[in-house]
Design a protein around this motif. Structure first.
Motif, PDB file in Angstrom:
ATOM      1  N   TYR A 218       0.839  -1.190   0.000  1.00 14.55           N
ATOM      2  CA  TYR A 218       0.000   0.000   0.000  1.00 14.55           C
ATOM      3  C   TYR A 218       0.881   1.249   0.000  1.00 14.55           C
ATOM      4  CZ  TYR A 218      -4.143   2.816   0.729  1.00 14.55           C
ATOM      5  OH  TYR A 218      -5.165   3.717   0.549  1.00 14.55           O
ATOM      6  N   TRP A 219       0.249   2.360  -0.390  1.00 13.15           N
ATOM      7  CA  TRP A 219       0.958   3.635  -0.476  1.00 13.15           C
ATOM      8  C   TRP A 219       1.556   4.050   0.861  1.00 13.15           C
ATOM      9  CZ3 TRP A 219       1.393   4.759  -5.372  1.00 13.15           C
ATOM     10  CH2 TRP A 219       0.354   4.481  -6.269  1.00 13.15           C
ATOM     11  N   PRO A 220       2.683   4.720   0.859  1.00 13.00           N
ATOM     12  CA  PRO A 220       3.232   5.281   2.089  1.00 13.00           C
ATOM     13  C   PRO A 220       2.609   6.632   2.410  1.00 13.00           C
ATOM     14  CG  PRO A 220       4.718   5.731   0.259  1.00 13.00           C
ATOM     15  CD  PRO A 220       3.583   4.906  -0.303  1.00 13.00           C
ATOM     16  N   SER A 221       2.848   7.117   3.610  1.00 12.43           N
ATOM     17  CA  SER A 221       2.562   8.492   4.052  1.00 12.43           C
ATOM     18  C   SER A 221       1.137   8.734   4.532  1.00 12.43           C
ATOM     19  CB  SER A 221       2.880   9.517   2.950  1.00 12.43           C
ATOM     20  OG  SER A 221       4.230   9.396   2.545  1.00 12.43           O
ATOM     21  N   LEU A 222       0.163   7.914   4.152  1.00  8.19           N
ATOM     22  CA  LEU A 222      -1.218   8.133   4.546  1.00  8.19           C
ATOM     23  C   LEU A 222      -1.843   6.829   5.028  1.00  8.19           C
ATOM     24  CD1 LEU A 222      -2.334  10.301   1.518  1.00  8.19           C
ATOM     25  CD2 LEU A 222      -1.987  11.142   3.844  1.00  8.19           C
ATOM     26  N   PRO A 223      -2.760   6.901   6.028  1.00  8.76           N
ATOM     27  CA  PRO A 223      -3.429   5.664   6.475  1.00  8.76           C
ATOM     28  C   PRO A 223      -4.204   4.993   5.353  1.00  8.76           C
ATOM     29  CG  PRO A 223      -3.781   7.450   8.038  1.00  8.76           C
ATOM     30  CD  PRO A 223      -3.171   8.078   6.818  1.00  8.76           C
ATOM     31  N   GLY A 224      -5.109   5.750   4.717  1.00  7.91           N
ATOM     32  CA  GLY A 224      -5.850   5.235   3.569  1.00  7.91           C
ATOM     33  C   GLY A 224      -6.644   3.978   3.860  1.00  7.91           C
ATOM     34  N   ARG A 225      -6.986   3.278   2.790  1.00  7.17           N
ATOM     35  CA  ARG A 225      -7.758   2.046   2.924  1.00  7.17           C
ATOM     36  C   ARG A 225      -6.925   0.913   3.517  1.00  7.17           C
ATOM     37  NH1 ARG A 225      -9.677   4.768  -1.516  1.00  7.17           N
ATOM     38  NH2 ARG A 225     -11.944   5.048  -1.561  1.00  7.17           N
ATOM     39  N   GLY A 226      -5.626   1.031   3.420  1.00  6.54           N
ATOM     40  CA  GLY A 226      -4.768   0.015   4.002  1.00  6.54           C
ATOM     41  C   GLY A 226      -4.819  -0.018   5.514  1.00  6.54           C
ATOM     42  N   GLU A 227      -5.322   1.074   6.130  1.00 10.78           N
ATOM     43  CA  GLU A 227      -5.315   1.142   7.588  1.00 10.78           C
ATOM     44  C   GLU A 227      -6.253   0.129   8.228  1.00 10.78           C
ATOM     45  OE1 GLU A 227      -3.450   2.899  10.951  1.00 10.78           O
ATOM     46  OE2 GLU A 227      -3.029   2.791   8.799  1.00 10.78           O
ATOM     47  N   HIS A 228      -7.350  -0.184   7.573  1.00 13.72           N
ATOM     48  CA  HIS A 228      -8.255  -1.212   8.097  1.00 13.72           C
ATOM     49  C   HIS A 228      -7.520  -2.546   8.218  1.00 13.72           C
ATOM     50  CE1 HIS A 228     -11.673   1.476   7.525  1.00 13.72           C
ATOM     51  NE2 HIS A 228     -11.197   1.750   6.316  1.00 13.72           N
ATOM     52  N   ILE A 229      -6.708  -2.828   7.226  1.00 11.38           N
ATOM     53  CA  ILE A 229      -5.965  -4.092   7.201  1.00 11.38           C
ATOM     54  C   ILE A 229      -4.886  -4.090   8.277  1.00 11.38           C
ATOM     55  CG2 ILE A 229      -4.500  -5.562   5.759  1.00 11.38           C
ATOM     56  CD1 ILE A 229      -6.102  -4.120   3.351  1.00 11.38           C
ATOM     57  N   ARG A 230      -4.185  -2.978   8.417  1.00 11.78           N
ATOM     58  CA  ARG A 230      -3.155  -2.887   9.459  1.00 11.78           C
ATOM     59  C   ARG A 230      -3.751  -3.105  10.840  1.00 11.78           C
ATOM     60  NH1 ARG A 230      -1.882   1.915   6.359  1.00 11.78           N
ATOM     61  NH2 ARG A 230      -0.119   1.451   4.957  1.00 11.78           N
ATOM     62  N   LEU A 231      -4.888  -2.475  11.107  1.00 13.98           N
ATOM     63  CA  LEU A 231      -5.498  -2.583  12.429  1.00 13.98           C
ATOM     64  C   LEU A 231      -5.924  -4.014  12.742  1.00 13.98           C
ATOM     65  CD1 LEU A 231      -7.579   0.706  12.389  1.00 13.98           C
ATOM     66  CD2 LEU A 231      -5.749   0.169  14.001  1.00 13.98           C
ATOM     67  N   VAL A 232      -6.437  -4.714  11.748  1.00  9.87           N
ATOM     68  CA  VAL A 232      -6.807  -6.121  11.935  1.00  9.87           C
ATOM     69  C   VAL A 232      -5.564  -6.957  12.244  1.00  9.87           C
ATOM     70  CG1 VAL A 232      -7.605  -8.181  10.699  1.00  9.87           C
ATOM     71  CG2 VAL A 232      -8.958  -6.083  10.638  1.00  9.87           C
ATOM     72  N   LEU A 233      -4.511  -6.738  11.503  1.00 12.29           N
ATOM     73  CA  LEU A 233      -3.263  -7.477  11.734  1.00 12.29           C
ATOM     74  C   LEU A 233      -2.686  -7.147  13.110  1.00 12.29           C
ATOM     75  CD1 LEU A 233      -1.720  -6.999   8.176  1.00 12.29           C
ATOM     76  CD2 LEU A 233      -2.376  -9.197   9.179  1.00 12.29           C
ATOM     77  N   GLU A 234      -2.763  -5.885  13.494  1.00 17.60           N
ATOM     78  CA  GLU A 234      -2.238  -5.476  14.796  1.00 17.60           C
ATOM     79  C   GLU A 234      -3.056  -6.091  15.933  1.00 17.60           C
ATOM     80  OE1 GLU A 234       0.389  -3.693  15.668  1.00 17.60           O
ATOM     81  OE2 GLU A 234       1.087  -3.173  13.650  1.00 17.60           O
ATOM     82  N   GLU A 235      -4.372  -6.053  15.835  1.00 19.67           N
ATOM     83  CA  GLU A 235      -5.224  -6.639  16.867  1.00 19.67           C
ATOM     84  C   GLU A 235      -4.935  -8.113  17.055  1.00 19.67           C
ATOM     85  OE1 GLU A 235      -8.025  -7.891  19.572  1.00 19.67           O
ATOM     86  OE2 GLU A 235      -7.331  -5.838  19.203  1.00 19.67           O
ATOM     87  N   ALA A 236      -4.688  -8.806  15.951  1.00 22.50           N
ATOM     88  CA  ALA A 236      -4.433 -10.248  16.018  1.00 22.50           C
ATOM     89  C   ALA A 236      -3.009 -10.578  16.438  1.00 22.50           C
ATOM     90  CB  ALA A 236      -4.734 -10.879  14.664  1.00 22.50           C
ATOM     91  N   GLY A 237      -2.143  -9.578  16.495  1.00 23.73           N
ATOM     92  CA  GLY A 237      -0.739  -9.847  16.800  1.00 23.73           C
ATOM     93  C   GLY A 237      -0.056 -10.632  15.700  1.00 23.73           C
ATOM     94  N   ALA A 238      -0.529 -10.455  14.472  1.00 19.26           N
ATOM     95  CA  ALA A 238       0.022 -11.199  13.333  1.00 19.26           C
ATOM     96  C   ALA A 238       1.338 -10.587  12.875  1.00 19.26           C
ATOM     97  CB  ALA A 238      -0.977 -11.199  12.177  1.00 19.26           C
TER      98      ALA A 238
END
Length: 266
Positions: A23-43
């Motif tokens: 995903y693009w750098p510098s902005l949360p964007g639509r990729g942020e939903h995916i990051r948050l899911v991965l972070e919550e799961a400790g993946a």
């Protein structure tokens, strides 16, 4: 024991390797939903936004320069997720894949149709609290600058804040008051799912973009369970740590933008 303390089983397969977000750098964007899911799961995952020259990998995919491996199709736009030999795009598609694997959907044995209900909730949040806010600053054409469509943006934002935003917040309040929501602050089945995380990120972006309207709604006690869900997700230990880390990118000229002239008061 609360149902949220009994997570759904994670799927195990030969693809038990780190996830790779493109995903693009510098902005949360639509990729942020995916990051948050991965972070919550400790993946375990990597992210081109935090890799030197990672944007080149994004461009390779959308410019048709990525190898045609005979399995995965070309992509129109990120976010893109690579996991083993699987490469997929589209935010809801990726979220459903991760939710199933990471235990952020109902257990398939006890609630085999729950994944579709969760996906429907996530899609509604993305429609009304992500896509529509984006169109507030680009109501005419995404290829034009905001400055080229300011009068139309002001008109669109007024309608969104006064008409559309209350409808979507009211809908999710209704979901949270339903029997299907279960006990606790979550949207479905009394336990955290990826739909809750998606709704959190959407609300966070709308709070940034339309801060006056959202602050008034919250202070006046409108949609209390929606805002309680927002706070509950924000305080999840892994998500809290992520939000406080430098890996959480700041809003800017992405989906959620703050323009004083568009920060409409109710």
């Amino acid at each position: 024991m609360a149902s949220e303390e009994v997570p759904a089983k994670r799927q195990k397969s030969a693809k038990d390797v780190p996830y790779h977000l493109i995903y693009w750098p510098s902005l949360p964007g639509r990729g942020e939903h995916i990051r948050l899911v991965l972070e919550e799961a400790g993946a375990e995952y990597t992210d081109t936004a935090h890799i030197k020259d990672g944007v080149n990998e994004v461009l390779a995919h959308i410019n048709g320069e990525a190898p045609d491996d005979g399995i995965n199709t070309p992509f129109f736009a990120p976010p893109i997720l690579q996991h083993g030999d699987l490469v997929i795009n589209q935010t809801p598609n990726i979220l459903q894949y991760l939710g199933t694997r990471l235990g952020l959907v109902p257990d398939a044995e006890s609630d085999p149709d729950g994944v579709y209900r969760v996906n429907g909730l996530a899609l509604t949040a993305l429609d009304g609290l992500s896509n529509e806010p984006h169109d507030c600053h680009h109501p005419i054409a995404s290829g034009l600058y905001y400055e080229d469509q300011k009068p139309e943006s002001k008109r669109r934002s007024e309608d969104y804040v006064k008409v559309r935003l209350p409808k979507f917040l009211g809908y999710f309040e209704r979901v949270l008051n339903s029997k299907a929501s279960g006990d606790g602050p979550w949207l479905y089945g009394g336990r955290l799912t990826y739909a809750d995380i998606v709704l959190f990120q959407c609300l966070d972006g709308v709070k940034y973009m339309f801060s006056k309207a959202m602050a008034k709604l919250e202070s006046e006690g409108e949609h209390p369970k929606v805002f309680a869900l927002y706070d509950a997700v924000k305080e999840r230990p892994r998500i809290k740590a992520y939000l406080e880390s430098p890996r959480r990118q700041k809003y800017g000229l992405g989906i959620y933008r703050h323009y004083d002239e568009l920060d409409i008061e109710l």
